[in-house]
Write an enzyme that holds these catalytic residues in place. Structure first.
Site, PDB file in Angstrom:
ATOM      1  N   GLU A 145       0.915  -1.150   0.128  1.00  0.00           N
ATOM      2  CA  GLU A 145       0.080   0.099   0.111  1.00  0.00           C
ATOM      3  C   GLU A 145       0.800   1.296   0.017  1.00  0.00           C
ATOM      4  O   GLU A 145       0.880   1.991   0.991  1.00  0.00           O
ATOM      5  CB  GLU A 145      -0.782   0.053   1.138  1.00  0.00           C
ATOM      6  N   GLU A 203      -4.966  -8.637  -0.865  1.00  0.00           N
ATOM      7  CA  GLU A 203      -5.706  -8.262   0.556  1.00  0.00           C
ATOM      8  C   GLU A 203      -7.350  -7.984   0.120  1.00  0.00           C
ATOM      9  O   GLU A 203      -7.761  -7.148  -0.837  1.00  0.00           O
ATOM     10  CB  GLU A 203      -5.444  -7.007   1.202  1.00  0.00           C
TER      11      GLU A 203
HETATM   12  C1  BG6 Z   1      -4.285  -3.333   4.958  1.00  0.00           C
HETATM   13  C2  BG6 Z   1      -3.018  -3.258   5.466  1.00  0.00           C
HETATM   14  O1  BG6 Z   1      -4.704  -1.669   4.690  1.00  0.00           O
HETATM   15  O2  BG6 Z   1      -5.401  -3.449   5.849  1.00  0.00           O
HETATM   16  C3  BG6 Z   1      -2.846  -4.590   6.476  1.00  0.00           C
HETATM   17  O3  BG6 Z   1      -2.122  -3.681   4.436  1.00  0.00           O
HETATM   18  C4  BG6 Z   1      -4.050  -4.456   7.405  1.00  0.00           C
HETATM   19  O4  BG6 Z   1      -1.799  -4.389   7.281  1.00  0.00           O
HETATM   20  C5  BG6 Z   1      -5.423  -4.361   6.424  1.00  0.00           C
HETATM   21  O5  BG6 Z   1      -4.064  -5.209   8.500  1.00  0.00           O
HETATM   22  C6  BG6 Z   1      -6.694  -4.420   7.526  1.00  0.00           C
HETATM   23  O6  BG6 Z   1      -6.735  -3.248   8.308  1.00  0.00           O
HETATM   24  P1  BG6 Z   1      -6.711  -3.402   9.774  1.00  0.00           P
HETATM   25  O7  BG6 Z   1      -6.486  -2.026  10.411  1.00  0.00           O
HETATM   26  O8  BG6 Z   1      -8.262  -3.824  10.174  1.00  0.00           O
HETATM   27  O9  BG6 Z   1      -5.747  -4.264  10.346  1.00  0.00           O
END
Ligand code: BG6
Length: 495
Positions: free
Chosen positions: A193, A388
Site C-alpha cells: 500500500e 488483500e
Molecule cells: C491493509 C494493510 O490496509 O489493511 C494491512 O495492508 C491491514 O496491514 C489491513 O491489516 C486491514 O486493516 P486493519 O486496520 O483492520 O488491520
C-alpha cells in the site's frame, strides 16, 4: 458462463511480519516502527475515525516505548507468535489447500538498523525455514519487501524515507534477500500500500511529523514517496537480475470512490479523489509521474529533489503486475454539508447509504471489487493480483469451542462471485487471490486483536491475554471447499 475460476488460479491468504511474527527482540532483530505502536483502548479512543493521528507518534513517545519491554501495550511485539509457531500455522493454511501464501520479510530482521553493512544471518535463516515449510506443502510464497516494517533506527537517525540514503539502504536489503531466496521465491511485491504514506507517514515512510514544520510536511511526504518510487524501480531491476523469471508487482490500496450523486460536481470530485490512488500505480506501472501529479506539485509549490538518473530509472523498470488490497468503498461529493463521513480502510470518505458497514464502519461492497478490477485492468492491461480482501469482525467462541462465522463466509462468497464476473464477463486477467488474513492477527490501524479476519482463530485478546491456541472457524472448511473445487462450490450454488 464457466463455473470455475481459471486453471492454475492462485488461491491463498496474506499476512505481514509486523502483525503476526512477534519475536520482536529475538534472533537479532532490530526494533521496527510497528514495535513502538501502542495499543489504545478503544473505549477511551477519542475518534477511531482519525487514523492519521491514531498512527502518528512523537520522539518522546518513541523514547518511552524504547525504555519499556512491555509487550502487552505494544501488541505487535508479540503478534500471534508466528516467529515460533510458523510450522503449525503453515500446516493449518496448507490444510485449506493454499496454492499461494503472501507474507512479508521484516527488513529489521535482516538489517536491524537499516544502515548496517552486513545482514543478520539468523534473520535470513528464519525466512529460509519459512519458505522451506511452504515448499513442503507446494505453496508458492508471494513476498512483500516492505510492509510497515522500516527499522526504527533508520527513522530516528535519517528521518526514514525522507533521506535519500533510504534508497541505498533499501536496495542493499533487496539485493540480499533476492540473492538468498532466488531458488525459493518467484513472486515479489515492493511496498505494501505504497499510497498509505500520505495517510500514516510514520508506519509507511518512517516520518515523524512533529520533526517538521507543519507547512513543509506535505512536501516531505512527497519527497519520501519519490525515494520509494526510485527504490521500487531499482528493486524490480535487482529482482529481475538476481532471479531470472521473477515477477514483481506494485501494491496499492484500491480505494473505490463513487460520486455521491449524478451531479457533475460530485462526479468530478470522485474522479479527482481517485487520483490519490492512481498517482501511485500510474507511476509504478507507466514509469513516469502522471501530468495531474506534476500540476499539483506546481500549484502547491512542491519542489522535489530529483536525482539526475531518477526519472530514467523509474521509466526503465516498471512493475510486471498490479496487486492491490480491496476492503470497501466510499463516496465523494463537492459539498459534504450534512453528509456522514466514515472510514474506508485508513482513509475517510462520504458514507455510501446503499452499502452495509462492518463494526468498524468500513462499507461492505462486493460490486466495488468488480468495479476496481475493471478500472485497473482497463487502465493498465497488466495482470492483477488481489492480495488483500477480508472482513474484520468480532468472533464468538461457543462453549464447545466452535466458531460460527457465517457473516465472514457471506462476505467472501459475495466478493468471489463478483471477482468471477470480472474475470469471465469483463475479461480481467487475475493471477490469484490472497485473503486478509487467513489467521487472526493484530490489526494494523487499531492494534486490536479483537478485529479478527481469519479462518483460523487465535486465542488472544486485546490486552495480550490468552493461550495463543489455534482453532478452525466454520469458514475454514468452507474456504477449503472453494479452493478444492476452484470456485465451483459457490458458483454452482448460484445456479
Ligand atoms: C491493509 C494493510 O490496509 O489493511 C494491512 O495492508 C491491514 O496491514 C489491513 O491489516 C486491514 O486493516 P486493519 O486496520 O483492520 O488491520
Amino acid at each position: 458462463m464457466k463455473k470455475v475460476f481459471p486453471e492454475g488460479f492462485l488461491w491463498g491468504g496474506a499476512i505481514a511480519a509486523n502483525q503476526c511474527e512477534g519475536g520482536w527482540n529475538q534472533g537479532g532483530k532490530g526494533v521496527s516502527v510497528s514495535d513502538v505502536a501502542k495499543f489504545k483502548d478503544p473505549d477511551i479512543m477519542k475518534d477511531i475515525n482519525d487514523v492519521h493521528s491514531f498512527c502518528d507518534i512523537t520522539d518522546e513517545e518513541i523514547r518511552q516505548a524504547l525504555e519499556s519491554n512491555d509487550e502487552k501495550m505494544y501488541p505487535k511485539r508479540h503478534g500471534i507468535d508466528f516467529y515460533n509457531r510458523y510450522k503449525e500455522d503453515i500446516a493449518l493454511l496448507a490444510g485449506m489447500g493454499f496454492k499461494v501464501f503472501r507474507l512479508s520479510i521484516a527488513w529489521s530482521r535482516i538489517y536491524p538498523n537499516g544502515d548496517d553493512l552486513q545482514p543478520n544471518e539468523e534473520g535470513l535463516q528464519f525466512y529460509d525455514n519459512v519458505f522451506d515449510e511452504c515448499k513442503k506443502y507446494g505453496m508458492e510464497p508471494l513476498v512483500t519487501m516492505s510492509h510497515y516494517e522500516p527499522p526504527l533506527q533508520f527513522c530516528l537517525k535519517y528521518n526514514g524515507w525522507y533521506d535519500r540514503h533510504s534508497i541505498e539502504f533499501f536496495t542493499r536489503y533487496v539485493d540480499t534477500i533476492t540473492k538468498r531466496y532466488a531458488q525459493k521465491v518467484k513472486y515479489w511485491l515492493t511496498f505494501n500500500e505504497i499510497d498509505s504514506i500520505l495517510r500514516h507517514p510514520f508506519m509507511t515512510g518512517g516520518l515523524i511529523e512533529s520533526r517538521f514544520a507543519p507547512a513543509e510536511f506535505e512536501s516531505v511526504e512527497y519527497q519520501a514517496m519519490h525515494h520509494q518510487f526510485v527504490a521500487s524501480a531499482l528493486a524490480t531491476k535487482i529482482c529481475h537480475e538476481n532471479i531470472p523469471g521473477s515477477f514483481v508487482g506494485c501494491m496499492l490500496t484500491k480505494r473505490t470512490i463513487y460520486p455521491y450523486s449524478c451531479r457533475p460536481g460530485d462526479i468530478l470530485k470522485a474522479q479527482q479523489e481517485m487520483r490519490a490512488v492512481y498517482a501511485f500505480s500510474d507511476t509504478q506501472v507507466r514509469g513516469e509521474y502522471p501530468a495531474y501529479l506534476l500540476s499539483m506539485y506546481e500549484n502547491k509549490g512542491i519542489k522535489l529533489k530529483i536525482g539526475k538518473e531518477d526519472l530514467n530509472i523509474m521509466k526503465a523498470y516498471p512493475v510486471d503486475f498490479v496487486s492491490f488490497s480491496y476492503y470497501s468503498s466510499t463516496c465523494a461529493a463537492d459539498d459534504t454539508t450534512n453528509l456522514e463521513i466514515g472510514l474506508e480502510n485508513t482513509a475517510r470518505g462520504v458514507v455510501n447509504p446503499h452499502v452495509k458497514k462492518n463494526e468498524w464502519g468500513w462499507g461492505i461492497d462486493p460490486i466495488g471489487l468488480r468495479v476496481s478490477m475493471v478500472d485497473l485492468y482497463d487502465r493498465y492491461r497488466k495482470p492483477l493480483f488481489i492480495v488483500e480482501n477480508g472482513l474484520g469482525a468480532k468472533d464468538t467462541v461457543e462453549a464447545n469451542g466452535s466458531i460460527h462465522d457465517d457473516y465472514r463466509i457471506e462476505y467472501f462468497k459475495q466478493h468471489f462471485l463478483s471477482m468471477h464476473k470480472a474475470i469471465v464477463e469483463d475479461g480481467v486477467k487475475l493471477l490469484g487471490y490472497t485473503s486478509w488474513a487467513p489467521i487472526d492477527l493484530i490489526s494494523n490501524s487499531t492494534n486490536q486483536m479483537s478485529k479478527r479476519y481469519g479462518f483460523v482463530y487465535v486465542d488472544l485478546d486485546d490486552y495480550g491475554n490468552g493461550t495463543y491456541k489455534r482453532s478452525k472457524k466454520d469458514s475454514y472448511e468452507w474456504y477449503r471447499e472453494v479452493i478444492a473445487t476452484n470456485g465451483a462450490s459457490i458458483l454452482n450454488e448460484e445456479g
